[in-house]
Design a protein around this motif. Structure first.
Motif, PDB file in Angstrom:
ATOM      1  N   ALA A   1      17.486  19.341   3.509  1.00  0.00           N
ATOM      2  CA  ALA A   1      17.180  18.165   2.295  1.00  0.00           C
ATOM      3  C   ALA A   1      18.485  17.207   2.196  1.00  0.00           C
ATOM      4  O   ALA A   1      18.440  15.968   2.104  1.00  0.00           O
ATOM      5  N   PRO A   2      19.596  17.602   1.931  1.00  0.00           N
ATOM      6  CA  PRO A   2      20.863  17.105   2.072  1.00  0.00           C
ATOM      7  C   PRO A   2      21.041  16.316   3.408  1.00  0.00           C
ATOM      8  O   PRO A   2      21.633  15.053   3.075  1.00  0.00           O
ATOM      9  N   ILE A   3      20.854  16.762   4.272  1.00  0.00           N
ATOM     10  CA  ILE A   3      21.014  16.164   5.484  1.00  0.00           C
ATOM     11  C   ILE A   3      20.071  14.820   5.654  1.00  0.00           C
ATOM     12  O   ILE A   3      20.401  13.868   6.099  1.00  0.00           O
TER      13      ILE A   3
ATOM     14  N   GLY B   1       9.622   6.680   8.697  1.00  0.00           N
ATOM     15  CA  GLY B   1       9.656   5.438   7.409  1.00  0.00           C
ATOM     16  C   GLY B   1      10.658   5.341   6.543  1.00  0.00           C
ATOM     17  O   GLY B   1      10.755   4.218   6.224  1.00  0.00           O
ATOM     18  N   GLU B   2      11.316   6.495   6.164  1.00  0.00           N
ATOM     19  CA  GLU B   2      12.436   6.400   5.388  1.00  0.00           C
ATOM     20  C   GLU B   2      13.546   5.699   5.771  1.00  0.00           C
ATOM     21  O   GLU B   2      14.257   4.911   5.044  1.00  0.00           O
ATOM     22  N   GLY B   3      13.845   5.240   7.040  1.00  0.00           N
ATOM     23  CA  GLY B   3      14.776   4.449   7.613  1.00  0.00           C
ATOM     24  C   GLY B   3      14.541   3.290   7.753  1.00  0.00           C
ATOM     25  O   GLY B   3      15.571   2.404   7.697  1.00  0.00           O
ATOM     26  N   TYR B   4      13.716   2.568   6.809  1.00  0.00           N
ATOM     27  CA  TYR B   4      13.418   1.255   6.798  1.00  0.00           C
ATOM     28  C   TYR B   4      14.033   0.958   5.232  1.00  0.00           C
ATOM     29  O   TYR B   4      13.087   0.523   4.225  1.00  0.00           O
TER      30      TYR B   4
ATOM     31  N   ILE C   1      21.510  10.808   5.754  1.00  0.00           N
ATOM     32  CA  ILE C   1      21.354   9.922   6.701  1.00  0.00           C
ATOM     33  C   ILE C   1      20.661   8.619   5.926  1.00  0.00           C
ATOM     34  O   ILE C   1      21.207   7.664   6.534  1.00  0.00           O
ATOM     35  N   ILE C   2      20.014   8.624   4.989  1.00  0.00           N
ATOM     36  CA  ILE C   2      19.620   7.316   4.520  1.00  0.00           C
ATOM     37  C   ILE C   2      20.578   6.929   3.576  1.00  0.00           C
ATOM     38  O   ILE C   2      20.786   5.886   3.609  1.00  0.00           O
ATOM     39  N   ASN C   3      21.042   7.628   2.678  1.00  0.00           N
ATOM     40  CA  ASN C   3      21.757   7.148   1.603  1.00  0.00           C
ATOM     41  C   ASN C   3      23.515   6.749   1.913  1.00  0.00           C
ATOM     42  O   ASN C   3      24.019   6.036   1.190  1.00  0.00           O
ATOM     43  N   TRP C   4      23.640   7.296   3.164  1.00  0.00           N
ATOM     44  CA  TRP C   4      25.229   6.853   3.911  1.00  0.00           C
ATOM     45  C   TRP C   4      24.906   6.142   4.809  1.00  0.00           C
ATOM     46  O   TRP C   4      25.231   4.700   4.860  1.00  0.00           O
ATOM     47  N   PHE C   5      24.495   6.665   5.965  1.00  0.00           N
ATOM     48  CA  PHE C   5      24.201   5.919   7.079  1.00  0.00           C
ATOM     49  C   PHE C   5      23.295   4.639   6.796  1.00  0.00           C
ATOM     50  O   PHE C   5      23.370   3.517   7.423  1.00  0.00           O
ATOM     51  N   GLY C   6      22.294   4.723   6.059  1.00  0.00           N
ATOM     52  CA  GLY C   6      21.493   3.669   5.759  1.00  0.00           C
ATOM     53  C   GLY C   6      21.976   2.577   4.984  1.00  0.00           C
ATOM     54  O   GLY C   6      21.205   1.397   4.470  1.00  0.00           O
ATOM     55  N   HIS C   7      22.940   2.657   4.553  1.00  0.00           N
ATOM     56  CA  HIS C   7      23.882   1.499   3.683  1.00  0.00           C
ATOM     57  C   HIS C   7      24.951   1.029   4.626  1.00  0.00           C
ATOM     58  O   HIS C   7      25.883   0.194   4.208  1.00  0.00           O
ATOM     59  N   ILE C   8      25.234   1.538   5.879  1.00  0.00           N
ATOM     60  CA  ILE C   8      26.297   1.292   6.883  1.00  0.00           C
ATOM     61  C   ILE C   8      25.907   0.585   7.914  1.00  0.00           C
ATOM     62  O   ILE C   8      26.309  -0.477   8.562  1.00  0.00           O
ATOM     63  N   TYR C   9      24.743   1.302   8.606  1.00  0.00           N
ATOM     64  CA  TYR C   9      24.410   0.767  10.021  1.00  0.00           C
ATOM     65  C   TYR C   9      23.195   0.398  10.091  1.00  0.00           C
ATOM     66  O   TYR C   9      22.168   0.713   9.245  1.00  0.00           O
TER      67      TYR C   9
ATOM     68  N   THR D   1      34.354   8.098  -0.347  1.00  0.00           N
ATOM     69  CA  THR D   1      35.369   7.639   0.741  1.00  0.00           C
ATOM     70  C   THR D   1      34.632   8.392   2.093  1.00  0.00           C
ATOM     71  O   THR D   1      35.010   7.946   3.345  1.00  0.00           O
ATOM     72  N   ASN D   2      33.615   9.454   1.998  1.00  0.00           N
ATOM     73  CA  ASN D   2      33.354   9.856   3.047  1.00  0.00           C
ATOM     74  C   ASN D   2      31.791  10.334   2.797  1.00  0.00           C
ATOM     75  O   ASN D   2      31.554  10.601   1.638  1.00  0.00           O
ATOM     76  N   ALA D   3      31.067  10.693   3.840  1.00  0.00           N
ATOM     77  CA  ALA D   3      29.721  11.208   3.628  1.00  0.00           C
ATOM     78  C   ALA D   3      29.643  12.599   2.779  1.00  0.00           C
ATOM     79  O   ALA D   3      28.818  12.739   1.883  1.00  0.00           O
ATOM     80  N   PHE D   4      30.758  13.466   2.918  1.00  0.00           N
ATOM     81  CA  PHE D   4      30.810  14.799   2.314  1.00  0.00           C
ATOM     82  C   PHE D   4      31.310  14.677   0.862  1.00  0.00           C
ATOM     83  O   PHE D   4      30.655  15.162   0.148  1.00  0.00           O
ATOM     84  N   ALA D   5      31.814  13.626   0.292  1.00  0.00           N
ATOM     85  CA  ALA D   5      32.311  13.519  -0.830  1.00  0.00           C
ATOM     86  C   ALA D   5      31.096  12.718  -1.571  1.00  0.00           C
ATOM     87  O   ALA D   5      30.794  13.100  -2.757  1.00  0.00           O
TER      88      ALA D   5
END
Length: 246
Positions: free
Chosen positions: A161-163, A198-201, A167-175, A83-87
């Motif tokens: 590391a969690p941040i 490079g992880e952002g690709y 960024i990749i696993n939440w935002f990188g699948h939305i934006y 439901t959200n990034a924290f979950a």
């Protein structure tokens, strides 16, 4: 100023070893290295990730599962089922710990050849190690902080590391944008990935997970890959031949 430089060093140092060692080496094995170099890289990963140290085994296995089950209920981290990034972060932490402590049965395809240094991981992941790093970070801030707002950076050092992961696993699948249309939601976050080395690709990476260079377009500069190429040139590691899409 010292505090900002310190946080940037932890950000890009921790990010590099997460991308270079945990992701491209442990999970995808796009290059090889000697056992001595592997052990040294374990230690450097601990130094730069500090209180948020991630095991190569736990990360490598979980990331392989992410590729196998992307955007399904079995995906260890997906915006499609959280439901959200924290979950998502909490679920990811639980799955990671279960894998790392071998509390769950894992298919051999996810564990094959994933590097593991059990004794070091026990120490680096221990409460003592994490509290030691947190104490050192606080002492550094106490000594070098010159403005109140710099204290706002302290929690980032604890959870670096969690941040990076969210960024990749939440935002990188939305934006972001896509170069490849696939049956998943992976996106490229930036046209020039100044933030995530490079992880952002992420869309490019999902198209061909065994490709060492995550950039595809001329402007998609993968700085981690540039360092990998240099290390390969000097014989520190050995890049494997380019494979077709997994």
């Amino acid at each position: 100023m010292e505090v900002v430089i310190f946080v940037l060093m932890l950000w890009y140092g921790g990010l590099f070893f997460q991308s270079f060692f945990l992701h491209r080496y442990a999970a995808h094995q796009v290059f090889t290295m000697s056992k001595t170099m592997e052990r040294l890289t374990f230690i450097f990963t601990w130094v730069f990730q500090g209180s948020s140290y991630l095991s190569a085994y736990g990360y490598g296995v979980m990331h392989r599962m992410h590729h196998a089950y992307t955007d399904t209920e079995k995906d260890p981290h997906s915006p499609s089922y959280d439901t959200n990034a924290f979950a998502m972060m909490w679920k990811t932490k639980t799955i990671y710990q279960d894998i790392n402590k071998q509390r769950v049965s894992i298919d051999e395809r996810f564990t094959k050849n994933v590097p593991q240094w059990k004794g070091f991981d026990r120490f680096a992941s221990s409460r003592f190690s994490r509290l030691l790093w947190i104490t050192l970070y606080i002492l550094f801030f106490v000594y070098f902080v010159t403005a109140w707002w710099q204290w706002l950076l302290l929690p980032i050092t604890f959870l670096m590391a969690p941040i990076h992961g969210v960024i990749i696993n939440w935002f990188g699948h939305i934006y972001g944008y896509v170069n490849f249309k696939m049956k998943n939601t992976s996106k490229n976050l930036f046209r020039f990935d100044f933030l995530m080395m490079g992880e952002g690709y992420h869309n490019n990476h999902h198209e061909n997970a065994s490709r060492a260079n995550f950039g595809v377009k001329w402007y998609e500069i993968d700085t981690t890959y540039i360092i990998i190429k240099l290390l390969d040139t000097f014989g520190v590691i050995r890049l494997k031949p380019i494979k077709t899409k997994d």
